[in-house]
Design a protein around this motif. Structure first.
Motif, PDB file in Angstrom:
ATOM      1  N   VAL A  18       0.827  -1.207   0.000  1.00  0.00           N
ATOM      2  CA  VAL A  18       0.000   0.000   0.000  1.00  0.00           C
ATOM      3  C   VAL A  18       0.864   1.261   0.000  1.00  0.00           C
ATOM      4  CG1 VAL A  18      -1.859   1.255   1.181  1.00  0.00           C
ATOM      5  CG2 VAL A  18      -1.744  -1.223   1.394  1.00  0.00           C
ATOM      6  N   ILE A  19       0.493   2.222  -0.856  1.00  0.00           N
ATOM      7  CA  ILE A  19       1.060   3.567  -0.778  1.00  0.00           C
ATOM      8  C   ILE A  19       0.014   4.408  -0.069  1.00  0.00           C
ATOM      9  CG2 ILE A  19       1.984   5.546  -2.060  1.00  0.00           C
ATOM     10  CD1 ILE A  19       2.683   3.630  -4.363  1.00  0.00           C
ATOM     11  N   MET A  20       0.266   4.636   1.211  1.00  0.00           N
ATOM     12  CA  MET A  20      -0.718   5.342   2.057  1.00  0.00           C
ATOM     13  C   MET A  20      -0.552   6.837   1.775  1.00  0.00           C
ATOM     14  SD  MET A  20       0.080   3.349   5.635  1.00  0.00           S
ATOM     15  CE  MET A  20       1.746   3.926   5.856  1.00  0.00           C
ATOM     16  N   ASP A  21      -1.380   7.357   0.894  1.00  0.00           N
ATOM     17  CA  ASP A  21      -1.159   8.749   0.485  1.00  0.00           C
ATOM     18  C   ASP A  21      -2.395   9.611   0.746  1.00  0.00           C
ATOM     19  OD1 ASP A  21       0.336  10.827  -0.514  1.00  0.00           O
ATOM     20  OD2 ASP A  21      -0.134  10.404  -2.619  1.00  0.00           O
ATOM     21  N   GLY A  22      -2.159  10.905   0.963  1.00  0.00           N
ATOM     22  CA  GLY A  22      -3.264  11.856   1.082  1.00  0.00           C
ATOM     23  C   GLY A  22      -3.512  12.379   2.490  1.00  0.00           C
ATOM     24  N   LEU A  62       3.594  -1.562   3.882  1.00  0.00           N
ATOM     25  CA  LEU A  62       3.092  -0.188   3.879  1.00  0.00           C
ATOM     26  C   LEU A  62       4.224   0.807   3.647  1.00  0.00           C
ATOM     27  CD1 LEU A  62       0.781  -0.381   7.056  1.00  0.00           C
ATOM     28  CD2 LEU A  62       0.133  -0.762   4.657  1.00  0.00           C
ATOM     29  N   TYR A  63       4.000   1.712   2.688  1.00  0.00           N
ATOM     30  CA  TYR A  63       5.000   2.763   2.416  1.00  0.00           C
ATOM     31  C   TYR A  63       4.777   3.859   3.460  1.00  0.00           C
ATOM     32  CZ  TYR A  63       8.139   4.869  -1.154  1.00  0.00           C
ATOM     33  OH  TYR A  63       9.214   5.370  -1.862  1.00  0.00           O
ATOM     34  N   ALA A  64       5.687   3.949   4.395  1.00  0.00           N
ATOM     35  CA  ALA A  64       5.500   4.880   5.506  1.00  0.00           C
ATOM     36  C   ALA A  64       6.386   6.121   5.395  1.00  0.00           C
ATOM     37  CB  ALA A  64       5.775   4.184   6.832  1.00  0.00           C
ATOM     38  N   PHE A  65       7.573   5.966   4.786  1.00  0.00           N
ATOM     39  CA  PHE A  65       8.468   7.122   4.628  1.00  0.00           C
ATOM     40  C   PHE A  65       9.470   6.814   3.523  1.00  0.00           C
ATOM     41  CE2 PHE A  65      11.804  10.156   5.654  1.00  0.00           C
ATOM     42  CZ  PHE A  65      11.085  11.266   6.067  1.00  0.00           C
ATOM     43  N   SER A  66       9.452   7.628   2.482  1.00  0.00           N
ATOM     44  CA  SER A  66      10.329   7.363   1.339  1.00  0.00           C
ATOM     45  C   SER A  66      11.649   8.108   1.499  1.00  0.00           C
ATOM     46  CB  SER A  66       9.641   7.807   0.040  1.00  0.00           C
ATOM     47  OG  SER A  66       9.651   9.223  -0.055  1.00  0.00           O
ATOM     48  N   THR A  67      12.645   7.704   0.722  1.00  0.00           N
ATOM     49  CA  THR A  67      13.932   8.409   0.764  1.00  0.00           C
ATOM     50  C   THR A  67      13.747   9.866   0.318  1.00  0.00           C
ATOM     51  OG1 THR A  67      14.427   7.582  -1.461  1.00  0.00           O
ATOM     52  CG2 THR A  67      15.376   6.355   0.361  1.00  0.00           C
ATOM     53  N   SER A  71      12.942  15.515   2.192  1.00  0.00           N
ATOM     54  CA  SER A  71      12.949  16.891   1.687  1.00  0.00           C
ATOM     55  C   SER A  71      11.781  17.716   2.220  1.00  0.00           C
ATOM     56  CB  SER A  71      12.941  16.884   0.153  1.00  0.00           C
ATOM     57  OG  SER A  71      11.725  16.315  -0.282  1.00  0.00           O
ATOM     58  N   ARG A  72      10.902  17.104   2.982  1.00  0.00           N
ATOM     59  CA  ARG A  72       9.785  17.869   3.570  1.00  0.00           C
ATOM     60  C   ARG A  72      10.293  18.771   4.699  1.00  0.00           C
ATOM     61  NH1 ARG A  72       4.381  14.108   3.477  1.00  0.00           N
ATOM     62  NH2 ARG A  72       4.658  13.397   1.342  1.00  0.00           N
ATOM     63  N   PRO A  73       9.478  19.770   5.091  1.00  0.00           N
ATOM     64  CA  PRO A  73       9.909  20.652   6.180  1.00  0.00           C
ATOM     65  C   PRO A  73      10.271  19.847   7.426  1.00  0.00           C
ATOM     66  CG  PRO A  73       7.824  21.404   5.250  1.00  0.00           C
ATOM     67  CD  PRO A  73       8.149  20.111   4.573  1.00  0.00           C
ATOM     68  N   ILE A 183      -2.157  -1.070  -3.680  1.00  0.00           N
ATOM     69  CA  ILE A 183      -3.215  -0.067  -3.511  1.00  0.00           C
ATOM     70  C   ILE A 183      -2.551   1.283  -3.302  1.00  0.00           C
ATOM     71  CG2 ILE A 183      -5.097   0.713  -2.002  1.00  0.00           C
ATOM     72  CD1 ILE A 183      -5.490  -2.241  -1.171  1.00  0.00           C
ATOM     73  N   ARG A 184      -2.983   2.313  -4.055  1.00  0.00           N
ATOM     74  CA  ARG A 184      -2.555   3.672  -3.735  1.00  0.00           C
ATOM     75  C   ARG A 184      -3.788   4.533  -3.497  1.00  0.00           C
ATOM     76  NH1 ARG A 184       2.376   7.464  -5.582  1.00  0.00           N
ATOM     77  NH2 ARG A 184       1.854   9.210  -4.235  1.00  0.00           N
ATOM     78  N   THR A 185      -3.813   5.203  -2.377  1.00  0.00           N
ATOM     79  CA  THR A 185      -4.934   6.083  -2.065  1.00  0.00           C
ATOM     80  C   THR A 185      -4.634   7.507  -2.530  1.00  0.00           C
ATOM     81  OG1 THR A 185      -4.037   6.534   0.138  1.00  0.00           O
ATOM     82  CG2 THR A 185      -5.592   4.708  -0.039  1.00  0.00           C
ATOM     83  N   LEU A 191       3.939   5.496  -8.959  1.00  0.00           N
ATOM     84  CA  LEU A 191       4.529   4.559  -7.992  1.00  0.00           C
ATOM     85  C   LEU A 191       5.411   5.250  -6.963  1.00  0.00           C
ATOM     86  CD1 LEU A 191       5.440   1.527 -10.307  1.00  0.00           C
ATOM     87  CD2 LEU A 191       3.436   1.822  -8.847  1.00  0.00           C
ATOM     88  N   SER A 192       5.836   6.474  -7.247  1.00  0.00           N
ATOM     89  CA  SER A 192       6.670   7.225  -6.306  1.00  0.00           C
ATOM     90  C   SER A 192       7.821   6.386  -5.732  1.00  0.00           C
ATOM     91  CB  SER A 192       5.817   7.794  -5.167  1.00  0.00           C
ATOM     92  OG  SER A 192       4.843   8.675  -5.694  1.00  0.00           O
ATOM     93  N   ASN A 193       8.490   5.656  -6.641  1.00  0.00           N
ATOM     94  CA  ASN A 193       9.715   4.941  -6.234  1.00  0.00           C
ATOM     95  C   ASN A 193       9.442   3.801  -5.243  1.00  0.00           C
ATOM     96  OD1 ASN A 193      12.445   4.494  -6.436  1.00  0.00           O
ATOM     97  ND2 ASN A 193      13.080   6.502  -5.665  1.00  0.00           N
TER      98      ASN A 193
END
Ligand code: IPE
Ligand code: IPE
Ligand code: MG
Length: 238
Positions: A18-22, A62-67, A71-73, A183-185, A191-193
């Protein structure tokens, strides 16, 4: 009536990724800070993990934090890292109760020490649980993993011929079968890597529902969609 009763019990995917997005957009739509969305998202992690254990999924990744998420604040990164610690501490009991093993893929040594230690503790405590593996992708990306695998192969003098199996076995996902369903929400269709090698033949499911709203019934909806797919793997049907 719950969609659960419509599921074909003989076609439960073995591995769901799962790419838990949003989370951020969900919070913003409610006039709240992004972090509020991440907190709500954790509730869905718990819910979907329990559902998967219940219906017989063996691996949930589960994709929880990508490389790229570094770059986020800084305040958002810090909030995500502390959320990780508090969540593991809080959820360990439930993982034990549900016989779920916590595992990770990604370069977790580079996470803040507290997060790293809490992960090690959680993984160690649950390591003999055998109903399902909950795999968190943390400081993970597909390209990072592919490069890592190449380095491992290069440094292993015993490997003379590189084939698909040798390569798969050098990835951080070596002990898992390839995902049956991704699944991507949140409505993003990319695919965001994520799991670039492993998703080669996975069924892809995209939904506009944002992760904090992705509940048990939404998951069954995805499974029903999956169960209606015709997986041919390049072959033909008689
Ligand atoms: C997913 O939600 C969680 C992580 C990437 C950690 P986002 O934080 O990406 O939320 P949006 O996509 O900006 O709405
Ligand atoms: C992918 O979501 C990473 C995680 C869910 C952890 P992002 O929100 O980081 O991906 P992009 O920026 O929309 O591609
Ligand atoms: Mg996002």
């Amino acid at each position: 009536m719950s969609l659960y009763s419509k599921l074909d019990q003989t076609k439960i995917p073995e591995h769901v990724a799962v790419i838990m997005d949003g989370n951020g957009r969900w919070a913003k739509s409610k006039g709240m800070p992004r972090v509020y969305g991440h907190r709500e998202g954790v509730k869905r992690v718990r819910e979907i993990t329990e559902v998967c254990a219940k219906i017989g999924v063996k691996y949930l990744t589960l994709y929880a934090f990508s490389t790229e998420n570094w770059s986020r604040p800084a305040y958002e990164v810090n909030a995500l890292m502390s959320l990780l610690v508090s969540t593991i501490d809080k959820e360990l009991k439930t993982l034990m109760k549900n016989n779920v093993r916590l595992e990770t893929i990604g370069d977790i040594e580079k996470l803040p020490e507290k997060s790293y230690k809490s992960l090690l503790k959680g993984k160690d405590l649950t390591k003999n649980n055998d109903r399902m593996a909950l795999v968190l992708a943390l400081n993970y990306s597909g390209r990072w993993d592919i490069l890592n695998a190449l380095k491992k192969i290069k440094n292993n003098a015993d490997i003379e011929i590189i084939d698909s199996e040798i390569f798969s076995n050098s990835l951080s996902t070596a002990s898992y079968p390839d995902p049956d369903l991704l699944i991507r929400t949140s409505g993003e269709i990319r695919l965001s890597n994520y799991l670039l090698w492993e998703l080669a033949y996975s069924e892809l499911y995209f939904t506009d529902v944002k992760w904090p709203d992705f509940k048990e019934e939404n998951f069954y909806e995805a499974l029903l969609d999956f169960q209606n797919r015709d997986r041919r793997f390049g072959n033909v049907k008689e």
